[in-house]
Design a protein around this motif. Structure first.
Motif, PDB file in Angstrom:
ATOM      1  N   ILE A 224       0.776  -1.132  -0.034  1.00  0.00           N
ATOM      2  CA  ILE A 224       0.013   0.211  -0.187  1.00  0.00           C
ATOM      3  C   ILE A 224       0.806   1.187   0.039  1.00  0.00           C
ATOM      4  CG2 ILE A 224      -1.981  -0.844   1.278  1.00  0.00           C
ATOM      5  CD1 ILE A 224      -1.104   0.114   3.643  1.00  0.00           C
ATOM      6  N   HIS A 225       2.095   1.141   0.437  1.00  0.00           N
ATOM      7  CA  HIS A 225       3.027   2.209   0.482  1.00  0.00           C
ATOM      8  C   HIS A 225       3.508   2.824  -1.010  1.00  0.00           C
ATOM      9  CE1 HIS A 225       2.531   1.381   4.699  1.00  0.00           C
ATOM     10  NE2 HIS A 225       2.274   2.669   4.872  1.00  0.00           N
ATOM     11  N   THR A 226       3.187   1.944  -1.868  1.00  0.00           N
ATOM     12  CA  THR A 226       3.774   2.098  -3.259  1.00  0.00           C
ATOM     13  C   THR A 226       2.555   2.793  -3.876  1.00  0.00           C
ATOM     14  OG1 THR A 226       3.319  -0.023  -4.215  1.00  0.00           O
ATOM     15  CG2 THR A 226       5.422   0.371  -3.123  1.00  0.00           C
ATOM     16  N   LEU A 227       1.612   2.874  -3.560  1.00  0.00           N
ATOM     17  CA  LEU A 227       0.101   3.560  -4.176  1.00  0.00           C
ATOM     18  C   LEU A 227       0.106   5.058  -4.308  1.00  0.00           C
ATOM     19  CD1 LEU A 227      -2.291   1.227  -2.687  1.00  0.00           C
ATOM     20  CD2 LEU A 227      -1.409   0.891  -4.806  1.00  0.00           C
ATOM     21  N   SER A 228      -0.187   5.440  -5.636  1.00  0.00           N
ATOM     22  CA  SER A 228      -0.495   6.814  -5.741  1.00  0.00           C
ATOM     23  C   SER A 228      -1.519   7.493  -4.437  1.00  0.00           C
ATOM     24  CB  SER A 228      -0.915   7.318  -7.151  1.00  0.00           C
ATOM     25  OG  SER A 228      -2.189   6.768  -6.947  1.00  0.00           O
ATOM     26  N   SER A 229      -1.517   8.655  -4.293  1.00  0.00           N
ATOM     27  CA  SER A 229      -2.499   9.325  -3.624  1.00  0.00           C
ATOM     28  C   SER A 229      -4.037   8.955  -3.605  1.00  0.00           C
ATOM     29  CB  SER A 229      -2.543  11.039  -3.338  1.00  0.00           C
ATOM     30  OG  SER A 229      -1.506  11.186  -2.982  1.00  0.00           O
ATOM     31  N   LYS A 230      -4.448   8.614  -4.955  1.00  0.00           N
ATOM     32  CA  LYS A 230      -5.585   8.607  -5.581  1.00  0.00           C
ATOM     33  C   LYS A 230      -5.926   7.047  -4.948  1.00  0.00           C
ATOM     34  CE  LYS A 230      -8.647   8.121  -9.695  1.00  0.00           C
ATOM     35  NZ  LYS A 230      -8.681   8.503 -10.944  1.00  0.00           N
ATOM     36  N   ASP A 231      -4.882   6.071  -5.496  1.00  0.00           N
ATOM     37  CA  ASP A 231      -5.257   4.785  -5.194  1.00  0.00           C
ATOM     38  C   ASP A 231      -5.195   4.202  -3.689  1.00  0.00           C
ATOM     39  OD1 ASP A 231      -5.463   4.007  -7.656  1.00  0.00           O
ATOM     40  OD2 ASP A 231      -3.200   3.499  -7.987  1.00  0.00           O
ATOM     41  N   ILE A 232      -4.543   5.242  -3.015  1.00  0.00           N
ATOM     42  CA  ILE A 232      -4.550   4.992  -1.380  1.00  0.00           C
ATOM     43  C   ILE A 232      -5.957   5.276  -0.750  1.00  0.00           C
ATOM     44  CG2 ILE A 232      -3.702   6.030   0.776  1.00  0.00           C
ATOM     45  CD1 ILE A 232      -0.936   6.019  -0.519  1.00  0.00           C
ATOM     46  N   ASN A 233      -6.393   6.463  -1.574  1.00  0.00           N
ATOM     47  CA  ASN A 233      -8.022   6.700  -1.358  1.00  0.00           C
ATOM     48  C   ASN A 233      -8.893   5.560  -1.264  1.00  0.00           C
ATOM     49  OD1 ASN A 233      -7.283   9.066   0.211  1.00  0.00           O
ATOM     50  ND2 ASN A 233      -7.672  10.308  -2.008  1.00  0.00           N
ATOM     51  N   PHE A 234      -8.497   4.842  -2.534  1.00  0.00           N
ATOM     52  CA  PHE A 234      -9.561   3.681  -2.907  1.00  0.00           C
ATOM     53  C   PHE A 234      -9.343   2.582  -1.768  1.00  0.00           C
ATOM     54  CE2 PHE A 234     -10.183  -0.240  -5.181  1.00  0.00           C
ATOM     55  CZ  PHE A 234     -11.415   0.096  -5.407  1.00  0.00           C
ATOM     56  N   VAL A 235      -8.079   2.357  -1.522  1.00  0.00           N
ATOM     57  CA  VAL A 235      -7.840   1.289  -0.530  1.00  0.00           C
ATOM     58  C   VAL A 235      -8.465   1.439   0.829  1.00  0.00           C
ATOM     59  CG1 VAL A 235      -6.055   0.305   0.838  1.00  0.00           C
ATOM     60  CG2 VAL A 235      -5.687   0.650  -1.432  1.00  0.00           C
ATOM     61  N   ARG A 236      -8.508   2.963   1.148  1.00  0.00           N
ATOM     62  CA  ARG A 236      -8.715   3.259   2.556  1.00  0.00           C
ATOM     63  C   ARG A 236     -10.460   3.077   2.762  1.00  0.00           C
ATOM     64  NH1 ARG A 236      -5.436   8.923   3.156  1.00  0.00           N
ATOM     65  NH2 ARG A 236      -3.578   8.068   3.888  1.00  0.00           N
ATOM     66  N   ARG A 237     -11.064   3.220   1.549  1.00  0.00           N
ATOM     67  CA  ARG A 237     -12.592   2.682   1.651  1.00  0.00           C
ATOM     68  C   ARG A 237     -12.882   1.256   1.834  1.00  0.00           C
ATOM     69  NH1 ARG A 237     -14.647   6.106  -3.908  1.00  0.00           N
ATOM     70  NH2 ARG A 237     -13.860   8.191  -3.423  1.00  0.00           N
ATOM     71  N   LYS A 238     -11.886   0.517   1.867  1.00  0.00           N
ATOM     72  CA  LYS A 238     -11.879  -0.901   2.254  1.00  0.00           C
ATOM     73  C   LYS A 238     -11.717  -1.080   3.882  1.00  0.00           C
ATOM     74  CE  LYS A 238     -10.635  -2.533  -2.449  1.00  0.00           C
ATOM     75  NZ  LYS A 238      -9.581  -3.404  -2.933  1.00  0.00           N
ATOM     76  N   ILE A 239     -11.516   0.109   4.423  1.00  0.00           N
ATOM     77  CA  ILE A 239     -11.128  -0.010   5.945  1.00  0.00           C
ATOM     78  C   ILE A 239     -11.981   0.874   6.643  1.00  0.00           C
ATOM     79  CG2 ILE A 239      -9.285   0.201   7.594  1.00  0.00           C
ATOM     80  CD1 ILE A 239      -7.187  -0.310   5.300  1.00  0.00           C
ATOM     81  N   GLY A 240     -12.747   0.621   7.610  1.00  0.00           N
ATOM     82  CA  GLY A 240     -13.258   1.319   8.549  1.00  0.00           C
ATOM     83  C   GLY A 240     -12.594   1.745   9.701  1.00  0.00           C
ATOM     84  N   ALA A 241     -12.741   2.882  10.321  1.00  0.00           N
ATOM     85  CA  ALA A 241     -11.824   3.187  11.533  1.00  0.00           C
ATOM     86  C   ALA A 241     -12.802   3.554  12.828  1.00  0.00           C
ATOM     87  CB  ALA A 241     -10.664   4.167  11.095  1.00  0.00           C
ATOM     88  N   VAL A 242     -12.365   3.131  13.797  1.00  0.00           N
ATOM     89  CA  VAL A 242     -12.818   3.743  14.861  1.00  0.00           C
ATOM     90  C   VAL A 242     -12.061   4.277  15.885  1.00  0.00           C
ATOM     91  CG1 VAL A 242     -14.527   3.032  16.880  1.00  0.00           C
ATOM     92  CG2 VAL A 242     -14.954   2.129  14.601  1.00  0.00           C
ATOM     93  N   PHE A 243     -12.155   5.189  16.686  1.00  0.00           N
ATOM     94  CA  PHE A 243     -11.264   5.681  17.577  1.00  0.00           C
ATOM     95  C   PHE A 243     -11.640   5.889  19.089  1.00  0.00           C
ATOM     96  CE2 PHE A 243     -10.320   7.091  13.429  1.00  0.00           C
ATOM     97  CZ  PHE A 243      -9.242   6.557  12.986  1.00  0.00           C
ATOM     98  N   GLN A 244     -10.775   6.313  20.092  1.00  0.00           N
ATOM     99  CA  GLN A 244     -11.171   6.416  21.249  1.00  0.00           C
ATOM    100  C   GLN A 244     -12.206   7.657  21.480  1.00  0.00           C
ATOM    101  OE1 GLN A 244      -7.773   5.937  24.003  1.00  0.00           O
ATOM    102  NE2 GLN A 244      -9.095   7.031  25.701  1.00  0.00           N
ATOM    103  N   ASP A 245     -11.866   8.756  20.707  1.00  0.00           N
ATOM    104  CA  ASP A 245     -12.225  10.079  20.872  1.00  0.00           C
ATOM    105  C   ASP A 245     -13.519  10.419  19.900  1.00  0.00           C
ATOM    106  OD1 ASP A 245     -11.006  10.059  18.681  1.00  0.00           O
ATOM    107  OD2 ASP A 245      -9.785  11.923  18.961  1.00  0.00           O
ATOM    108  N   PHE A 246     -14.185   9.114  19.364  1.00  0.00           N
ATOM    109  CA  PHE A 246     -15.359   9.149  18.508  1.00  0.00           C
ATOM    110  C   PHE A 246     -15.413  10.141  17.244  1.00  0.00           C
ATOM    111  CE2 PHE A 246     -16.835   9.704  23.248  1.00  0.00           C
ATOM    112  CZ  PHE A 246     -16.647   8.312  23.562  1.00  0.00           C
TER     113      PHE A 246
END
Length: 226
Positions: A66-88
């Motif tokens: 994932i660290h070889t991807l362009s910014s556009k492709d990274i954004n596409f990858v991030r859509r496959k990941i949901g994130a939840v944090f301590q501070d909501f």
């Protein structure tokens, strides 16, 4: 599949946040990453979200470094990941429906999809009666349920949760853990970081233990052991 291949991270050529970390996470697995503050747990998640790059080593998601991807492709990858944090991280001027809808709008979902899916995920996290409430009108546990609903509404392959129960009392902590287990049972990979022994012991799934930037244990059905 997620693969960390010999990943190290140094800051300012001095502080070692991660040192030669290698492990893999299979699809639909539930993995808890534990350890004291400063062990490297959050740094691992930042690597997976491509918010930070390894000094050495590689991070693969679905066979892609994932660290070889362009910014556009990274954004596409991030859509496959949901994130939840301590501070909501809820938007204070938007109600529950709007907070979740905002995440769908950012992903390009249609109005029809939003109207259909928002009530569905609120039912999944048992928060339907609060659909029109604002964050200031919710308890800490309810805010975290909204954050989880927002994270799963675009049907990601992976959910990462960084200390998601850190600001919650024991009752709400238990409820949130049960929601993550339900999400995992429905087929989503879950990676959770915590230093809460009770949370880990109640999950009864795989536990990776970190200390000083290194993995010191990896137990298939572990408990919190340091």
């Amino acid at each position: 599949m997620i693969i960390f291949d010999n990943v190290s991270k140094k800051y300012n050529n001095d502080y070692i946040a991660l040192e030669k970390v290698s492990f893999a996470v299979n699809p639909n697995e539930f993995v808890s990453i534990v350890g004291p503050s400063g062990a490297g747990k959050t740094t691992l998640l930042r690597m997976l979200l491509a918010e930070d790059k390894p000094t050495e080593g590689k991070v693969f998601l679905h066979d892609t470094d994932i660290h070889t991807l362009s910014s556009k492709d990274i954004n596409f990858v991030r859509r496959k990941i949901g994130a939840v944090f301590q501070d909501f991280r809820l938007l204070p001027n938007k109600n529950v429906y709007e907070n979740i809808a905002f995440a769908m709008e950012a992903a390009g979902r249609s109005d029809e999809e939003i109207e259909s899916d928002v009530p569905h995920v609120l039912e999944l996290v048992d928060l339907t009666p609060k659909i029109w409430n604002f964050p200031r009108e919710l308890s800490g546990g309810e805010k975290q349920r909204v954050a989880i609903a927002r994270a799963i509404v675009n049907q990601p392959d992976i959910i990462i949760a960084d200390e998601p129960t850190g600001n919650l009392d024991p009752v709400n902590t238990y409820d949130i853990v049960q929601i993550f287990k339900k999400i995992n049972d429905l087929g989503t990979t879950v990676i959770l970081t915590t230093h809460n022994k009770g949370v880990i012991d109640s999950i009864g799934r795989r536990v990776i233990t970190m200390q000083d930037g290194k993995i010191i244990r990896d137990d298939k059905t572990g408990k919190y052991i340091l």
